[in-house]
Design a protein around this motif. Structure first.
Motif, PDB file in Angstrom:
ATOM      1  N   ILE A  65       0.418  -0.978  -0.104  1.00 16.03           N
ATOM      2  CA  ILE A  65      -0.037   0.159   0.507  1.00 16.03           C
ATOM      3  C   ILE A  65       0.901   1.935  -0.066  1.00 16.03           C
ATOM      4  CG2 ILE A  65      -1.680   1.320   1.116  1.00 16.03           C
ATOM      5  CD1 ILE A  65      -2.732  -1.639   2.257  1.00 16.03           C
ATOM      6  N   CYS A  66       2.121   1.056   0.345  1.00 14.23           N
ATOM      7  CA  CYS A  66       2.870   2.540   1.397  1.00 14.23           C
ATOM      8  C   CYS A  66       3.688   2.679  -0.532  1.00 14.23           C
ATOM      9  CB  CYS A  66       4.159   2.340   2.098  1.00 14.23           C
ATOM     10  SG  CYS A  66       3.022   1.846   3.388  1.00 14.23           S
ATOM     11  N   ASP A  67       3.809   2.104  -1.381  1.00 11.20           N
ATOM     12  CA  ASP A  67       4.344   1.924  -2.437  1.00 11.20           C
ATOM     13  C   ASP A  67       3.148   2.612  -3.698  1.00 11.20           C
ATOM     14  OD1 ASP A  67       6.512   1.350  -1.765  1.00 11.20           O
ATOM     15  OD2 ASP A  67       6.495  -0.052  -1.623  1.00 11.20           O
ATOM     16  N   LEU A  68       1.711   2.970  -3.698  1.00 11.30           N
ATOM     17  CA  LEU A  68       1.450   3.072  -4.404  1.00 11.30           C
ATOM     18  C   LEU A  68       0.698   4.421  -4.737  1.00 11.30           C
ATOM     19  CD1 LEU A  68      -2.493   1.022  -2.364  1.00 11.30           C
ATOM     20  CD2 LEU A  68      -0.608   0.309  -4.593  1.00 11.30           C
ATOM     21  N   PRO A  69       0.235   4.436  -6.555  1.00  9.57           N
ATOM     22  CA  PRO A  69       0.124   6.177  -6.597  1.00  9.57           C
ATOM     23  C   PRO A  69      -0.266   6.677  -5.501  1.00  9.57           C
ATOM     24  CG  PRO A  69      -0.560   5.120  -8.086  1.00  9.57           C
ATOM     25  CD  PRO A  69       0.598   3.654  -6.994  1.00  9.57           C
ATOM     26  N   GLU A  70      -1.615   5.848  -5.539  1.00  7.22           N
ATOM     27  CA  GLU A  70      -2.792   7.317  -4.195  1.00  7.22           C
ATOM     28  C   GLU A  70      -2.512   6.631  -3.615  1.00  7.22           C
ATOM     29  OE1 GLU A  70      -4.990   4.160  -7.767  1.00  7.22           O
ATOM     30  OE2 GLU A  70      -3.019   3.855  -6.111  1.00  7.22           O
ATOM     31  N   TYR A  71      -1.479   6.293  -2.498  1.00  7.26           N
ATOM     32  CA  TYR A  71      -1.263   6.582  -0.955  1.00  7.26           C
ATOM     33  C   TYR A  71      -0.316   7.634  -1.250  1.00  7.26           C
ATOM     34  CZ  TYR A  71      -1.232   5.517   3.546  1.00  7.26           C
ATOM     35  OH  TYR A  71      -1.591   5.246   5.417  1.00  7.26           O
ATOM     36  N   TYR A  72      -0.534   9.084  -0.780  1.00 11.30           N
ATOM     37  CA  TYR A  72       0.586   9.599  -1.052  1.00 11.30           C
ATOM     38  C   TYR A  72       0.890   9.748   0.889  1.00 11.30           C
ATOM     39  CZ  TYR A  72      -2.460  11.936   2.025  1.00 11.30           C
ATOM     40  OH  TYR A  72      -4.172  11.950   3.732  1.00 11.30           O
TER      41      TYR A  72
END
Length: 344
Positions: A65-72
């Protein structure tokens, strides 16, 4: 409580640089295992404690999750720490690092870089005490860190925040820097949040430091996208909590009969994550002697993530003798890192 007075533990050592201790679930200060699950599922509406996200699989999913584009939040906080770490090391001096919810310790590396570079001839090592409920993730991360940082000594404590704060051994350095990053504080409701900060303050001595990451209020569209990623990783993370409960408490949750639901509650300034039952169903957790009835469309709240305003959190910290020393933020003012110091 001194180390000699800990409840029953098991430890493993790797030379003189790594010790991992599993804090016992039989501590007299804690409720029996699963009592929080039973209490939450018998409430209206039903809830589950967020700590049950983090078995080994859940910890791995959260790293994704921490690497997802949406997860700032992760990349924004990391960019702040990249800039601030040398100043943090300079301000806190010869301090051991203690991290609540260490996970992969990826952002902690930015601080370890700064502390290792600032070692003086009188300091032979940097001490890092990593605290996490996932023993597998903790041991894997600790071994990687030891390979990458020769001056590092690691003590891992496998357990909850409450257990770890009760069982911190005396510091071996001038000061202690307690880290609570990722805006994990936002997972607590206001009263529980203040109680937690009080517990942090009590675990510190006057002159010790507390480094806190907080997610600031921002537009709803940005927030909701961060918790409803296109790849479905957050949904898998949410549903994995049920698999964890099945394994731990002999449950029979059917994951394909639940769906992930996350939205921003503007009134309370918080993201809410739920698991919504897609059918009417019965669920049993044998070890807890608990049977649930869920109606179609009924939800179980698994997490809140409050979004803070800076003056409010400073006031909350001041109330428990944690005085703000410095604040760092990103250009968009989406996230903040606060360095506080314990007053007498």
């Amino acid at each position: 409580m001194s180390p000699s007075n800990l409840p029953s533990t098991s430890s493993c050592q790797n030379g003189d640089r790594l010790t991992v201790t599993h804090l016992s679930q039989t501590s007299p200060n804690l409720s029996p295992a699963g009592a929080d699950v039973r209490e939450g599922l018998q409430q209206i509406p039903k809830t589950l404690p967020a700590q049950y996200f983090y078995d080994d699989r859940g910890s791995q999913l959260f790293e994704q999750i921490c690497d997802l584009p949406e997860y700032y939040p992760t990349r924004t906080e990391a960019s702040i720490l990249q800039t601030a770490a040398p100043e943090i090391a300079s301000l806190t001096g010869n301090s051991e690092l203690v991290e609540l919810g260490s996970g992969s310790s990826s952002k902690t590396r930015l601080l370890l870089d700064a502390y290792c570079q600032s070692l003086t001839p009188k300091q032979s090592s940097v001490i890092y005490r990593a605290i996490d409920v996932s023993g597998g993730m903790l041991q894997q991360s600790a071994k990687t860190l030891l390979n990458d940082y020769p001056p590092l000594r690691v003590q891992g404590l496998v357990g909850t925040y409450e257990q770890a704060l009760d069982h911190l051994p005396p510091t071996e350095t001038e000061n202690r820097l307690l880290l609570f990053l990722g805006s994990t504080l936002g997972n607590l409701k206001p009263q529980a949040c203040q109680q937690f900060l009080q517990r942090v303050s009590q675990a510190l001595h006057p002159g010790d430091y507390f480094l806190l990451g907080i997610d600031l209020a921002k537009p709803k569209s940005i927030l909701e996208a961060a918790y409803n990623d296109a790849q479905g990783v957050t949904a898998a993370f949410n549903l994995n909590m049920l698999a964890h409960l099945n394994r731990r408490f002999e449950g029979n949750f059917k994951l394909d009969q639940f769906e992930h639901w996350a939205f921003f509650n503007e009134k309370d300034s918080q993201i809410e994550m739920h698991l919504r039952s897609q059918v009417s169903q019965s669920v049993t957790l044998r070890q807890l002697d608990l049977r649930l009835e869920l109606a179609q469309g009924e939800t179980i709240q698994t997490e809140i993530s409050r979004k803070f305003k800076y003056p409010d959190i400073v006031e909350s910290l001041n109330q428990v003798k944690l005085e703000t020393v410095h604040r760092w933020s990103d250009p968009q003012n989406w996230f903040a890192v606060l360095l506080t110091r314990r007053r007498p």
